[in-house]
Every structure is written in C-alpha cells, then in structure tokens.
Write an enzyme that holds these catalytic residues in place. Structure first.
Site, short mmCIF file in Angstrom:
data_model
loop_
_atom_site.label_atom_id
_atom_site.label_comp_id
_atom_site.label_asym_id
_atom_site.label_seq_id
_atom_site.Cartn_x
_atom_site.Cartn_y
_atom_site.Cartn_z
N ARG A 127 -9.99 0.32 8.57
CA ARG A 127 -9.66 -0.96 8.75
C ARG A 127 -10.41 -1.82 9.50
O ARG A 127 -10.41 -3.05 9.85
CB ARG A 127 -8.15 -0.86 9.82
CG ARG A 127 -7.00 -1.14 9.02
CD ARG A 127 -5.92 -0.92 9.96
NE ARG A 127 -4.73 -1.35 9.86
CZ ARG A 127 -3.62 -1.13 9.34
NH1 ARG A 127 -3.52 0.06 8.80
NH2 ARG A 127 -2.44 -1.82 9.22
N LYS A 168 0.92 -1.09 0.05
CA LYS A 168 -0.15 0.02 0.00
C LYS A 168 0.95 1.08 -0.07
O LYS A 168 0.84 2.26 -0.89
CB LYS A 168 -1.06 -0.11 1.17
CG LYS A 168 -1.97 -0.97 1.37
CD LYS A 168 -2.87 -0.96 2.61
CE LYS A 168 -2.12 -1.07 3.90
NZ LYS A 168 -1.25 -2.61 4.22
N ARG A 226 11.16 -1.59 10.98
CA ARG A 226 10.25 -1.25 11.95
C ARG A 226 9.82 -2.33 13.05
O ARG A 226 10.29 -3.58 12.62
CB ARG A 226 8.74 -1.20 11.13
CG ARG A 226 8.38 0.09 10.60
CD ARG A 226 7.16 0.08 9.55
NE ARG A 226 6.13 -0.42 9.98
CZ ARG A 226 4.96 -0.57 9.32
NH1 ARG A 226 4.67 0.09 8.19
NH2 ARG A 226 3.84 -1.20 9.68
N ARG A 235 12.05 -5.73 5.03
CA ARG A 235 11.55 -4.33 4.58
C ARG A 235 12.53 -3.36 5.51
O ARG A 235 12.99 -3.69 6.72
CB ARG A 235 10.27 -3.90 4.83
CG ARG A 235 9.89 -2.55 5.02
CD ARG A 235 8.45 -2.11 4.95
NE ARG A 235 7.59 -2.60 6.16
CZ ARG A 235 6.55 -2.29 6.31
NH1 ARG A 235 5.77 -1.69 5.30
NH2 ARG A 235 5.86 -2.95 7.34
N ARG A 266 -0.26 -9.38 13.15
CA ARG A 266 -0.91 -8.29 12.08
C ARG A 266 -1.77 -8.91 10.95
O ARG A 266 -2.65 -8.50 10.64
CB ARG A 266 0.10 -7.60 11.80
CG ARG A 266 0.76 -6.60 12.59
CD ARG A 266 2.10 -5.83 12.04
NE ARG A 266 2.07 -5.08 11.05
CZ ARG A 266 3.18 -4.92 10.31
NH1 ARG A 266 4.23 -5.27 10.57
NH2 ARG A 266 2.89 -4.18 9.06
P1 AP5 Z 1 4.94 -1.50 1.81
O1 AP5 Z 1 4.44 -0.87 0.44
O2 AP5 Z 1 5.62 -0.95 2.92
O3 AP5 Z 1 3.66 -2.37 2.27
P2 AP5 Z 1 2.30 -1.82 3.27
O4 AP5 Z 1 1.04 -2.34 2.49
O5 AP5 Z 1 2.25 -0.13 3.31
O6 AP5 Z 1 2.77 -2.45 4.56
P3 AP5 Z 1 2.47 -1.75 6.02
O7 AP5 Z 1 3.06 -2.83 6.86
O8 AP5 Z 1 2.92 -0.49 6.06
O9 AP5 Z 1 1.09 -2.00 6.28
P4 AP5 Z 1 0.32 -2.15 7.60
O10 AP5 Z 1 -1.30 -1.56 6.98
O11 AP5 Z 1 0.55 -3.07 8.45
O12 AP5 Z 1 0.94 -0.74 8.50
P5 AP5 Z 1 0.40 0.47 8.73
O13 AP5 Z 1 1.76 1.51 8.88
O14 AP5 Z 1 -0.69 1.11 8.07
O15 AP5 Z 1 5.63 -2.85 1.49
C1 AP5 Z 1 6.24 -3.92 2.20
C2 AP5 Z 1 7.66 -4.39 1.65
O16 AP5 Z 1 7.46 -5.01 0.46
C3 AP5 Z 1 8.45 -3.01 1.32
O17 AP5 Z 1 9.94 -3.52 1.70
C4 AP5 Z 1 8.62 -3.06 0.03
O18 AP5 Z 1 9.56 -2.60 -0.62
C5 AP5 Z 1 8.03 -4.31 -0.57
N1 AP5 Z 1 7.09 -4.23 -2.01
C6 AP5 Z 1 6.03 -3.57 -2.04
N2 AP5 Z 1 5.33 -3.83 -3.27
C7 AP5 Z 1 6.16 -4.85 -3.53
C8 AP5 Z 1 6.27 -5.60 -4.66
N3 AP5 Z 1 5.04 -5.62 -5.92
N4 AP5 Z 1 6.91 -6.76 -5.17
C9 AP5 Z 1 8.01 -6.92 -4.26
N5 AP5 Z 1 8.07 -6.17 -3.24
C10 AP5 Z 1 7.05 -5.24 -2.78
O19 AP5 Z 1 0.06 0.30 10.29
C11 AP5 Z 1 0.88 0.00 11.16
C12 AP5 Z 1 0.21 -0.27 12.48
O20 AP5 Z 1 -0.48 1.21 12.89
C13 AP5 Z 1 -0.97 -1.17 12.69
O21 AP5 Z 1 -0.79 -2.58 12.92
C14 AP5 Z 1 -2.04 -0.51 13.83
O22 AP5 Z 1 -1.17 -1.06 15.06
C15 AP5 Z 1 -1.78 0.88 13.47
N6 AP5 Z 1 -2.67 1.52 12.51
C16 AP5 Z 1 -2.64 1.95 11.45
N7 AP5 Z 1 -3.61 2.46 10.92
C17 AP5 Z 1 -4.76 1.86 11.63
C18 AP5 Z 1 -6.24 2.08 11.90
N8 AP5 Z 1 -6.65 2.59 10.70
N9 AP5 Z 1 -6.83 1.70 12.81
C19 AP5 Z 1 -6.28 1.07 13.71
N10 AP5 Z 1 -4.72 0.91 14.04
C20 AP5 Z 1 -4.15 1.35 12.82
#
Ligand code: AP5
Length: 210
Positions: free
Chosen positions: A88, A13, A154, A127, A165
């Site tokens: 979410r 994402k 992270r 990552r 997660r």
């Molecule tokens: P990346 O693009 O970083 O993936 P992502 O989907 O953004 O992953 P996140 O881990 O950031 O998502 P998340 O939803 O768990 O975390 P968030 O920060 O929102 O890509 C991942 C890796 O893959 C990278 O190394 C990239 O280079 C590689 N990659 C990408 N695309 C690729 C491809 N096509 N091919 C190969 N490699 C690829 O949330 C973190 C925490 O915050 C949550 O756990 C929760 O505690 C809290 N939180 C956030 N939002 C909320 C909410 N709305 N409600 C409640 N708690 C929340």
C-alpha cells in the site's frame, strides 16, 4: 501464480480475491483480514493496529511488512498467492520485491481494480460481512447466504472514515500503479461493472498466465 490486487477501499478486492482463490487454489493474503483478526483477539499487534484502522489511516510499514514476510514463509504460499491490500506504500512495495527475491519468487501480475470514488462511498455504506465466515455482502443480506451467520458493519465503513481511507489511498497507494506499470506487471480492470463481469476480465488475464 503470484498475484497482487491493487484498488481503493471498496473497489472489490476482497470480493474478487475470494473468486480467484476458489478457482486457482492460491493462498489468500489479506492484510486487512489479518489485522482485523488481531484486533478481535486483542493481540499486541491488534492493540497497536486498532487506532490506525479506526481512523482510516495506515498501520506502520514496519509492522505490516513483518507480518507479510512471515506469512509468505508459510508452506501454502508455495502453490501461489494473492496479495489483497498489500503493498500500500512504496516502502512496502520495495520490501515485497526484496523478500520475494530472497525467496526465489516473483510477482506474475498486478491487477489494479478501478472504481469511481462516489460509487465506492455508496458500496461501503451498504457493505455487511459475516461474523462467522467473512462472506462479503450488503445491507440487503439479513443473514449470511453461505452459513447463516450474523452480518455486521465494519467500524471503518462509517462515512467520515471512508473519506479518510480514500484520501490515504490516493496519496500513499496510487503511486504504486506507476511503479508496477514501469515494471511491466500492471493491468487495469474496470471494477465498476457487475461482480461476474469484473471477474470474467480477471479470469481472462489469469488464464493467459497459467
Ligand atoms: P470488497 O470486495 O469488500 O472491497 P475491498 O476492495 O476488499 O474493500 P476493503 O474496504 O476491504 O479494502 P481496504 O483496502 O480499505 O480494506 P482492508 O481490509 O485491506 O467490496 C466492497 C463492497 O462492494 C461489498 O459490499 C461488495 O459486496 C461490493 N462489491 C464488490 N464488488 C462489486 C461490484 N463489482 N459491483 C457492486 N458491488 C460490489 O484494510 C483495512 C485497514 O487495515 C486499512 O484502512 C488500514 O488501516 C489497515 N491495513 C490493511 N492493509 C494495510 C497495509 N498493507 N498497510 C497499512 N495498513 C493496512
């Protein structure tokens, strides 16, 4: 153009949102980034959020909803926005619909990026992020290719937290796929392809809306 990006942790994402923001000049609203910045600055929000994030759980709906409501009232969102990591839960999705209707706006498209969980575990293990500009890279990046900043892992990318997660995503967030399909807003994109190919599919969808 108002976009919601859905997808499991590590689905890509953030990577795709960065491309979309560059090309379509929409505001990037990543609840994960906002929460991590609050944790780093040790604000009351950050102190409250930290334990949930470290365990791979969700920060309470009331906290995240308030945060997004405030963000959506900032001027830069008027040109369009991309929500990355929100909603979410069903409660968040309903709150978003209510807030947007009060603002006289609507979601144009919900893009769900799907990737096999085994691929995700591998991706998150390798990552690395830039401490300076938040560039998303991998363990092979010894320094940031964009600004030469220091790369770090992270805390919630540890294997046991990643498993939690993924379970939380399955339980709390996957029902939103049907919720948005029912509203005729959902398009699924295969995220298990090279970044450029995934983006080309997304771009095709967005260009149809422009
Ligand atoms: P990346 O693009 O970083 O993936 P992502 O989907 O953004 O992953 P996140 O881990 O950031 O998502 P998340 O939803 O768990 O975390 P968030 O920060 O929102 O890509 C991942 C890796 O893959 C990278 O190394 C990239 O280079 C590689 N990659 C990408 N695309 C690729 C491809 N096509 N091919 C190969 N490699 C690829 O949330 C973190 C925490 O915050 C949550 O756990 C929760 O505690 C809290 N939180 C956030 N939002 C909320 C909410 N709305 N409600 C409640 N708690 C929340």
């Amino acid at each position: 153009m108002n976009i919601v990006l859905l997808g499991a942790p590590g689905a890509g994402k953030g990577t795709q949102a960065a491309n979309i923001v560059t090309e379509y000049d929409v505001a990037h609203i990543s609840t994960g980034d906002i929460l991590r910045a609050a944790v780093k600055a040790q604000t009351p929000l950050g102190v409250e959020a930290k334990s949930y994030m470290d365990a791979g759980g969700l920060v309470p709906d009331s906290v995240v909803i308030e945060l997004v409501k405030e963000r959506l009232q900032e001027n830069d969102t008027e040109k369009g926005f991309i929500l990355d990591g929100f909603p979410r839960t069903s409660t968040q999705a309903v709150a978003l619909a209510t807030e947007l209707s009060e603002l006289g706006r609507d979601i144009d498209i919900v893009i769900a990026v799907s990737v096999d969980p085994d691929v995700i575990v591998e991706r998150l293990a390798s990552r690395r992020l830039c401490r300076n500009c938040s560039y998303i890279g991998s363990a092979s990046d010894t320094s940031c290719p964009v600004c030469h900043g220091e790369m770090y892992q992270r805390d919630d990318d540890r294997a046991e937290t990643v498993r939690n997660r993924l379970e939380v995503y399955e339980k709390a967030t996957t029902p939103l796929i049907e919720y948005y399909r029912g509203r005729d807003l959902l398009t699924e994109v295969d995220g298990d392809r090279p970044v450029e190919e995934v983006y080309a599919s997304i771009k095709k969808l967005l260009d149809k809306l422009n």
